[in-house]
Write a protein that holds these residues in place. Sequence first.
Motif, PDB file in Angstrom:
ATOM      1  N   PHE B  65      11.619   6.010  -4.203  1.00 21.53           N
ATOM      2  CA  PHE B  65      12.509   4.853  -4.273  1.00 21.53           C
ATOM      3  C   PHE B  65      12.334   4.274  -5.678  1.00 21.53           C
ATOM      4  CE2 PHE B  65      11.576   0.235  -3.021  1.00 21.53           C
ATOM      5  CZ  PHE B  65      12.841  -0.206  -3.331  1.00 21.53           C
ATOM      6  N   HIS B  66      13.445   4.168  -6.417  1.00 17.83           N
ATOM      7  CA  HIS B  66      13.366   3.809  -7.842  1.00 17.83           C
ATOM      8  C   HIS B  66      13.126   2.329  -8.020  1.00 17.83           C
ATOM      9  CE1 HIS B  66      15.524   7.606  -9.059  1.00 17.83           C
ATOM     10  NE2 HIS B  66      15.684   7.558  -7.751  1.00 17.83           N
ATOM     11  N   LEU B  67      11.922   1.911  -7.821  1.00 20.06           N
ATOM     12  CA  LEU B  67      11.650   0.485  -7.958  1.00 20.06           C
ATOM     13  C   LEU B  67      11.196   0.203  -9.388  1.00 20.06           C
ATOM     14  CD1 LEU B  67      11.518  -2.021  -6.082  1.00 20.06           C
ATOM     15  CD2 LEU B  67       9.074  -1.656  -6.032  1.00 20.06           C
ATOM     16  N   PRO B  68      11.890  -0.689 -10.074  1.00 17.99           N
ATOM     17  CA  PRO B  68      11.466  -1.003 -11.442  1.00 17.99           C
ATOM     18  C   PRO B  68      10.026  -1.514 -11.459  1.00 17.99           C
ATOM     19  CG  PRO B  68      13.587  -1.998 -10.941  1.00 17.99           C
ATOM     20  CD  PRO B  68      13.061  -1.454  -9.654  1.00 17.99           C
ATOM     21  N   ILE B  71       9.233  -5.205 -10.902  1.00 18.66           N
ATOM     22  CA  ILE B  71       9.339  -5.659  -9.513  1.00 18.66           C
ATOM     23  C   ILE B  71       8.087  -5.241  -8.739  1.00 18.66           C
ATOM     24  CG2 ILE B  71      10.669  -5.455  -7.372  1.00 18.66           C
ATOM     25  CD1 ILE B  71      12.332  -6.821  -9.346  1.00 18.66           C
ATOM     26  N   LEU B  72       7.647  -3.995  -8.969  1.00 14.01           N
ATOM     27  CA  LEU B  72       6.437  -3.527  -8.295  1.00 14.01           C
ATOM     28  C   LEU B  72       5.257  -4.431  -8.662  1.00 14.01           C
ATOM     29  CD1 LEU B  72       4.880  -1.495  -6.595  1.00 14.01           C
ATOM     30  CD2 LEU B  72       4.656  -0.040  -8.608  1.00 14.01           C
ATOM     31  N   ASP B  74       5.377  -7.553  -9.526  1.00 10.89           N
ATOM     32  CA  ASP B  74       5.529  -8.835  -8.818  1.00 10.89           C
ATOM     33  C   ASP B  74       5.122  -8.732  -7.356  1.00 10.89           C
ATOM     34  OD1 ASP B  74       6.393 -10.092 -11.037  1.00 10.89           O
ATOM     35  OD2 ASP B  74       8.503 -10.216 -10.463  1.00 10.89           O
ATOM     36  N   ILE B  75       5.465  -7.609  -6.732  1.00  9.19           N
ATOM     37  CA  ILE B  75       5.100  -7.446  -5.313  1.00  9.19           C
ATOM     38  C   ILE B  75       3.576  -7.371  -5.189  1.00  9.19           C
ATOM     39  CG2 ILE B  75       5.207  -5.891  -3.318  1.00  9.19           C
ATOM     40  CD1 ILE B  75       8.040  -5.118  -4.217  1.00  9.19           C
ATOM     41  N   ARG B  78       1.628 -10.564  -5.458  1.00 12.18           N
ATOM     42  CA  ARG B  78       1.686 -11.493  -4.327  1.00 12.18           C
ATOM     43  C   ARG B  78       0.802 -11.064  -3.161  1.00 12.18           C
ATOM     44  NH1 ARG B  78       6.819 -14.574  -4.593  1.00 12.18           N
ATOM     45  NH2 ARG B  78       7.760 -13.957  -6.546  1.00 12.18           N
ATOM     46  N   LEU B  79       0.179  -9.899  -3.263  1.00  8.22           N
ATOM     47  CA  LEU B  79      -0.636  -9.416  -2.146  1.00  8.22           C
ATOM     48  C   LEU B  79      -2.034 -10.013  -2.206  1.00  8.22           C
ATOM     49  CD1 LEU B  79       0.399  -5.653  -2.163  1.00  8.22           C
ATOM     50  CD2 LEU B  79       0.909  -7.308  -0.378  1.00  8.22           C
ATOM     51  N   PHE B  87      -4.856  -0.683  -1.190  1.00  2.90           N
ATOM     52  CA  PHE B  87      -3.741   0.070  -1.773  1.00  2.90           C
ATOM     53  C   PHE B  87      -4.132   0.790  -3.068  1.00  2.90           C
ATOM     54  CE2 PHE B  87      -0.569  -3.028   0.421  1.00  2.90           C
ATOM     55  CZ  PHE B  87      -0.856  -2.432   1.636  1.00  2.90           C
ATOM     56  N   HIS B  93      -1.302   6.087  -9.782  1.00  7.49           N
ATOM     57  CA  HIS B  93      -0.606   5.066 -10.560  1.00  7.49           C
ATOM     58  C   HIS B  93      -0.907   3.657 -10.036  1.00  7.49           C
ATOM     59  CE1 HIS B  93       2.286   2.995 -12.898  1.00  7.49           C
ATOM     60  NE2 HIS B  93       3.104   2.749 -11.883  1.00  7.49           N
ATOM     61  N   TRP B  94      -0.854   3.506  -8.718  1.00  6.16           N
ATOM     62  CA  TRP B  94      -1.173   2.194  -8.132  1.00  6.16           C
ATOM     63  C   TRP B  94      -2.618   1.830  -8.416  1.00  6.16           C
ATOM     64  CZ3 TRP B  94       1.201  -0.373  -3.337  1.00  6.16           C
ATOM     65  CH2 TRP B  94       2.594  -0.254  -3.379  1.00  6.16           C
ATOM     66  N   CYS B  95      -3.495   2.812  -8.309  1.00  2.43           N
ATOM     67  CA  CYS B  95      -4.911   2.552  -8.540  1.00  2.43           C
ATOM     68  C   CYS B  95      -5.115   2.034  -9.967  1.00  2.43           C
ATOM     69  CB  CYS B  95      -5.703   3.835  -8.307  1.00  2.43           C
ATOM     70  SG  CYS B  95      -7.472   3.580  -8.373  1.00  2.43           S
TER      71      CYS B  95
END
Lengths: 167, 446
Positions: B65-68, B71-72, B74-75, B78-79, B87, B93-95
Amino acid sequence: MSKLGQAKRIIFLKTADGQLFEVDEPVAMEFEIVKSFFDENEDAADDTVVPLPNVSAEPLAGIIEFCKAHVEFRANGAAGKDEVKKFNAEYIKEKSNEQLKELILAANYLNIKEMLDFLTETIANRLKNKSVEYVRAFFGIENDFTPQEEEAVRKEYEWAFEGVDED
Amino acid sequence: MNTATEEFNASINIPVSMPATASYGRLQQQILGICSYSMMLIHSIGTTLATDKKKGMEERRNNGFHLPQDILYDILMRLPTKSLVRFKSVCEHWCHMISDSNFCQVHLQQCMSKVMIFSWKKGADRSNGCYSSYRLDETGLIATKLGSLPFLCRPLFFSVACCDSLVLVDQDKSSPITCLSVYDAITCHRRQLLPCLQSLDRYLVLVYDASTQKYKAVVLSTGQSPNLVHCYICSLDSENEESWRQSTPPLRQDVTLSKFSSVVVKGILYWTAERPHERPRLRNINEVFLIPRPCNINEVFVQPLNIATEEFMESVMVPRLPQHRYSIPNYHMKLLEIKESLCFAYQASPTELDIWILKESIWIKFHKLCFDSIINRPTDPTSLFAGHLFLPWLVVEGCNSKVGYMLIQHNANSLYWYNLDTNEMKRIAAIDESGGYVSQLSVIEN
């Protein structure tokens, strides 16, 4: 160019799937991309159709509904009140994860700050108690860790894997 | 439009049919977004295989899913910390994103800014005063006032509990009938609860029950006969009239509950209680000298209550406390939550705070905090804590550090952030410079 005090102006928006939307000016001006189009083309004719080739009809309808309500809330001085919270909660309740993703992509393209804030908050709330597998499926992410690497990361933060919602 | 811009257009899928002038601002943003993203990649991947990995990552991003990236970001921002550290195992990449030191710093500060402080300040007539709520700014170091309770009160007769932005207040503890109300520090909305019992010595807790998604008010009362402590619980429904339910705690009347010391860990409310130590009956006078006896140390234990089922659970003993003669444990103990484990903090000396963590029913000494930097002058260890009381309120955990920051109150109204990794302290700008004291703290969830 119509200014305040004149008759209500309608903005025409055309989606990727060829649908034409007629939107009240204050609502359309919530979309930064539409606003800057008219700011930079002051002599644009009143019946100019703004093409939105990255947005399809379904998310646009949802976005218009949201912005319309919020423009009204602001006009009534209800911004930040319980009424708004209630509307937002109702609005998002029926939306599936797929719809939510379409909405956020469209809101990002149209550059609507208030709605983006609300949608990122909603996604964060939907994900916060979810498992790693759920998150991968949500974003379509492939696990690129080796099993050993993943095991090591999980082990380091064991406590964070307890009490997670069922997918 | 020059060639470079057109190439960018193609790769980030901005349609060329869009009027150039209108798309420029957005386009610029996207380019900036991509630049910062690439910088993050280069920063995080290191030197080996950087190009191969980058290619792989681009491909993967295109499959999903092409999420800029902004935006990622920002999400993720907020966690809560717990979700973020979990996560880290979503993908490399997330790590990298979550482990990035800038990201962690901003996230930690954001967590610190969610603290609400509820504090009393004496009024003009010196006995009555006013309770106000404060929120910390984005640096976590400056408190700004949110609002005040619309009535004056004397702290001796006033009892208060916080949860998120809600404050549960008992306006007059000396009255036999509860006069409880719930006050929202952000919206200033106030609502009166039905009276629940007729007794003195009431202790309040306000908790959030995740199973029903409702707040619950808990009132424990020790001043009632027969020899029992009574517990009353009610859910705060938005529309319906609330009703009080009674739950019987396995506590005797001679226990003292600590009004500061309750904490919620994984849906269980823990409360410290004390009862006077029962000394063994002496058979002959020699035993006075043979049996080592604690001096004035009460028996301290932790009483858990399941918030969802409203049932009390078996009590938990606390770690062995140092046996100094003049201690008043009630004021020097505090329960905390760190990494979803129950923690017990105890002020062992005028300048030290010991922290234990409960792991698989065993208390493990976890940390020792030292406040010499606050108390610059020499202290007399035999005096009654030399007038220094350190109360740890809560721990804010970072997603990249071992622990994070602990918010500590020194005496009446000085608040500090104590960095548990580096032992550095930062003072929070004074809430009420004189004649006030901090009564309660909570973390605002949203």
